[in-house]
Design a protein around this motif. Structure first.
Motif, PDB file in Angstrom:
ATOM      1  N   LYS A 140       1.025  -1.244  -0.211  1.00 12.46           N
ATOM      2  CA  LYS A 140      -0.045   0.015   0.107  1.00 12.46           C
ATOM      3  C   LYS A 140       0.734   1.152  -0.073  1.00 12.46           C
ATOM      4  N   CYS A 141       0.731   2.359  -0.919  1.00  9.46           N
ATOM      5  CA  CYS A 141       1.358   3.456  -1.092  1.00  9.46           C
ATOM      6  C   CYS A 141       0.927   4.430   0.105  1.00  9.46           C
ATOM      7  N   PRO A 142       1.844   4.882   1.006  1.00 14.47           N
ATOM      8  CA  PRO A 142       1.488   5.690   2.030  1.00 14.47           C
ATOM      9  C   PRO A 142       0.932   7.083   1.675  1.00 14.47           C
ATOM     10  N   ARG A 143       1.310   7.456   0.492  1.00 11.39           N
ATOM     11  CA  ARG A 143       1.011   8.796  -0.038  1.00 11.39           C
ATOM     12  C   ARG A 143      -0.495   8.813  -0.698  1.00 11.39           C
ATOM     13  N   CYS A 144      -0.602   8.045  -1.406  1.00 10.90           N
ATOM     14  CA  CYS A 144      -2.073   8.020  -2.291  1.00 10.90           C
ATOM     15  C   CYS A 144      -2.987   7.022  -1.960  1.00 10.90           C
ATOM     16  N   GLY A 145      -2.240   5.870  -1.063  1.00 12.16           N
ATOM     17  CA  GLY A 145      -3.168   5.015  -0.680  1.00 12.16           C
ATOM     18  C   GLY A 145      -3.790   3.813  -1.392  1.00 12.16           C
ATOM     19  N   LYS A 146      -3.385   3.822  -2.597  1.00 10.72           N
ATOM     20  CA  LYS A 146      -3.586   2.660  -3.249  1.00 10.72           C
ATOM     21  C   LYS A 146      -3.214   1.397  -2.799  1.00 10.72           C
ATOM     22  N   GLU A 147      -3.812   0.200  -2.902  1.00  7.74           N
ATOM     23  CA  GLU A 147      -3.405  -0.971  -2.350  1.00  7.74           C
ATOM     24  C   GLU A 147      -2.796  -1.919  -3.484  1.00  7.74           C
ATOM     25  N   ASN A 148      -2.136  -2.681  -3.260  1.00  5.43           N
ATOM     26  CA  ASN A 148      -1.631  -4.009  -4.162  1.00  5.43           C
ATOM     27  C   ASN A 148      -1.037  -3.328  -5.347  1.00  5.43           C
ATOM     28  N   ILE A 149      -0.279  -2.106  -5.005  1.00  2.00           N
ATOM     29  CA  ILE A 149       0.571  -1.425  -6.159  1.00  2.00           C
ATOM     30  C   ILE A 149       2.048  -1.663  -5.733  1.00  2.00           C
ATOM     31  N   LYS A 150       3.011  -1.534  -6.637  1.00  2.76           N
ATOM     32  CA  LYS A 150       4.600  -1.761  -6.784  1.00  2.76           C
ATOM     33  C   LYS A 150       4.885  -0.435  -5.928  1.00  2.76           C
ATOM     34  N   VAL A 151       5.472  -0.765  -4.563  1.00  9.55           N
ATOM     35  CA  VAL A 151       5.948   0.390  -4.049  1.00  9.55           C
ATOM     36  C   VAL A 151       7.579   0.280  -3.878  1.00  9.55           C
ATOM     37  N   LEU A 152       8.215   0.873  -4.745  1.00 11.53           N
ATOM     38  CA  LEU A 152       9.739   0.565  -5.119  1.00 11.53           C
ATOM     39  C   LEU A 152      10.808   1.614  -4.745  1.00 11.53           C
ATOM     40  N   TYR A 153      10.111   2.958  -4.499  1.00 15.27           N
ATOM     41  CA  TYR A 153      11.102   4.221  -4.753  1.00 15.27           C
ATOM     42  C   TYR A 153      10.875   4.670  -3.197  1.00 15.27           C
ATOM     43  N   GLU A 154      12.087   4.974  -2.651  1.00 19.80           N
ATOM     44  CA  GLU A 154      12.207   5.300  -1.505  1.00 19.80           C
ATOM     45  C   GLU A 154      12.227   6.794  -1.528  1.00 19.80           C
ATOM     46  N   LYS A 155      11.273   7.656  -0.655  1.00 23.68           N
ATOM     47  CA  LYS A 155      11.475   8.879  -0.625  1.00 23.68           C
ATOM     48  C   LYS A 155      11.099   9.367   0.828  1.00 23.68           C
ATOM     49  N   GLU A 156      11.775  10.701   1.263  1.00 24.55           N
ATOM     50  CA  GLU A 156      11.497  11.196   2.366  1.00 24.55           C
ATOM     51  C   GLU A 156      10.279  11.989   2.343  1.00 24.55           C
ATOM     52  N   ILE A 157       9.411  11.704   3.482  1.00 25.31           N
ATOM     53  CA  ILE A 157       8.132  12.226   3.468  1.00 25.31           C
ATOM     54  C   ILE A 157       7.933  12.498   5.072  1.00 25.31           C
ATOM     55  N   ASP A 158       7.804  13.907   5.432  1.00 25.18           N
ATOM     56  CA  ASP A 158       7.686  14.344   6.794  1.00 25.18           C
ATOM     57  C   ASP A 158       8.889  13.510   7.716  1.00 25.18           C
ATOM     58  N   GLY A 159      10.047  13.562   7.297  1.00 21.76           N
ATOM     59  CA  GLY A 159      11.088  13.132   7.837  1.00 21.76           C
ATOM     60  C   GLY A 159      11.152  11.781   7.741  1.00 21.76           C
TER      61      GLY A 159
END
Length: 78
Positions: A20-39
Protein backbone atom coordinates in the motif's frame (compact mmCIF):
# COMPACT_ATOMS: atom_id res chain seq x y z
CA UNK A 1 14.24 -14.37 -27.06
CA UNK A 2 13.05 -14.99 -23.56
CA UNK A 3 12.99 -12.31 -20.92
CA UNK A 4 14.19 -14.40 -17.99
CA UNK A 5 15.78 -11.52 -16.09
CA UNK A 6 12.81 -9.16 -16.15
CA UNK A 7 11.79 -8.22 -12.62
CA UNK A 8 14.64 -10.02 -10.86
CA UNK A 9 15.22 -7.08 -8.51
CA UNK A 10 11.62 -7.21 -7.34
CA UNK A 11 11.53 -10.94 -6.72
CA UNK A 12 13.55 -10.64 -3.53
CA UNK A 13 11.15 -8.03 -2.07
CA UNK A 14 8.24 -9.08 0.15
CA UNK A 15 5.14 -9.68 -2.01
CA UNK A 16 7.33 -8.93 -5.04
CA UNK A 17 7.41 -5.25 -4.07
CA UNK A 18 3.66 -4.85 -3.80
CA UNK A 19 1.92 -3.13 -0.94
CA UNK A 20 0.00 0.00 0.00
CA UNK A 21 1.39 3.38 -1.01
CA UNK A 22 1.46 5.65 2.04
CA UNK A 23 1.00 8.82 -0.02
CA UNK A 24 -1.94 7.99 -2.32
CA UNK A 25 -3.35 4.99 -0.44
CA UNK A 26 -3.56 2.64 -3.41
CA UNK A 27 -3.39 -1.00 -2.40
CA UNK A 28 -1.59 -3.89 -4.12
CA UNK A 29 0.59 -1.50 -6.11
CA UNK A 30 4.34 -1.75 -6.52
CA UNK A 31 6.02 0.45 -3.91
CA UNK A 32 9.65 0.55 -4.98
CA UNK A 33 10.85 4.14 -4.66
CA UNK A 34 12.25 5.38 -1.35
CA UNK A 35 11.34 8.98 -0.59
CA UNK A 36 11.52 11.13 2.52
CA UNK A 37 8.08 12.32 3.59
CA UNK A 38 7.72 14.28 6.85
CA UNK A 39 11.19 13.15 7.94
CA UNK A 40 10.48 9.45 7.41
CA UNK A 41 11.94 7.24 4.68
CA UNK A 42 8.98 5.49 3.02
CA UNK A 43 8.52 3.55 -0.18
CA UNK A 44 6.05 5.06 -2.64
CA UNK A 45 4.58 3.99 -5.99
CA UNK A 46 5.91 5.27 -9.30
CA UNK A 47 3.06 7.77 -9.71
CA UNK A 48 3.74 9.40 -6.34
CA UNK A 49 7.47 9.32 -7.07
CA UNK A 50 6.86 11.30 -10.27
CA UNK A 51 4.49 13.70 -8.51
CA UNK A 52 7.04 14.37 -5.75
CA UNK A 53 9.75 14.99 -8.35
CA UNK A 54 7.51 17.45 -10.22
CA UNK A 55 6.71 19.31 -6.99
CA UNK A 56 10.42 19.57 -6.15
CA UNK A 57 11.22 20.73 -9.68
CA UNK A 58 8.55 23.47 -9.55
CA UNK A 59 9.76 24.64 -6.12
CA UNK A 60 13.35 24.79 -7.36
CA UNK A 61 12.29 26.77 -10.42
CA UNK A 62 10.28 29.27 -8.38
CA UNK A 63 13.14 29.67 -5.87
CA UNK A 64 15.56 30.31 -8.71
CA UNK A 65 13.20 32.90 -10.23
CA UNK A 66 12.79 34.62 -6.86
CA UNK A 67 16.56 34.75 -6.38
CA UNK A 68 17.02 36.17 -9.87
CA UNK A 69 14.37 38.82 -9.22
CA UNK A 70 15.96 39.80 -5.92
CA UNK A 71 19.45 40.19 -7.41
CA UNK A 72 18.66 43.16 -9.73
CA UNK A 73 16.74 44.87 -6.92
CA UNK A 74 19.82 44.66 -4.67
CA UNK A 75 22.07 46.06 -7.41
CA UNK A 76 19.72 49.02 -7.94
CA UNK A 77 19.89 49.94 -4.25
CA UNK A 78 23.69 49.82 -4.12
Amino acid sequence: MSKAHRGTGVRTEANHGRGKCPRCGKENIKVLYEKEIDGNQVKVCKYCNAALKNIARKEARSAKAAAAAAAPAEEAQA
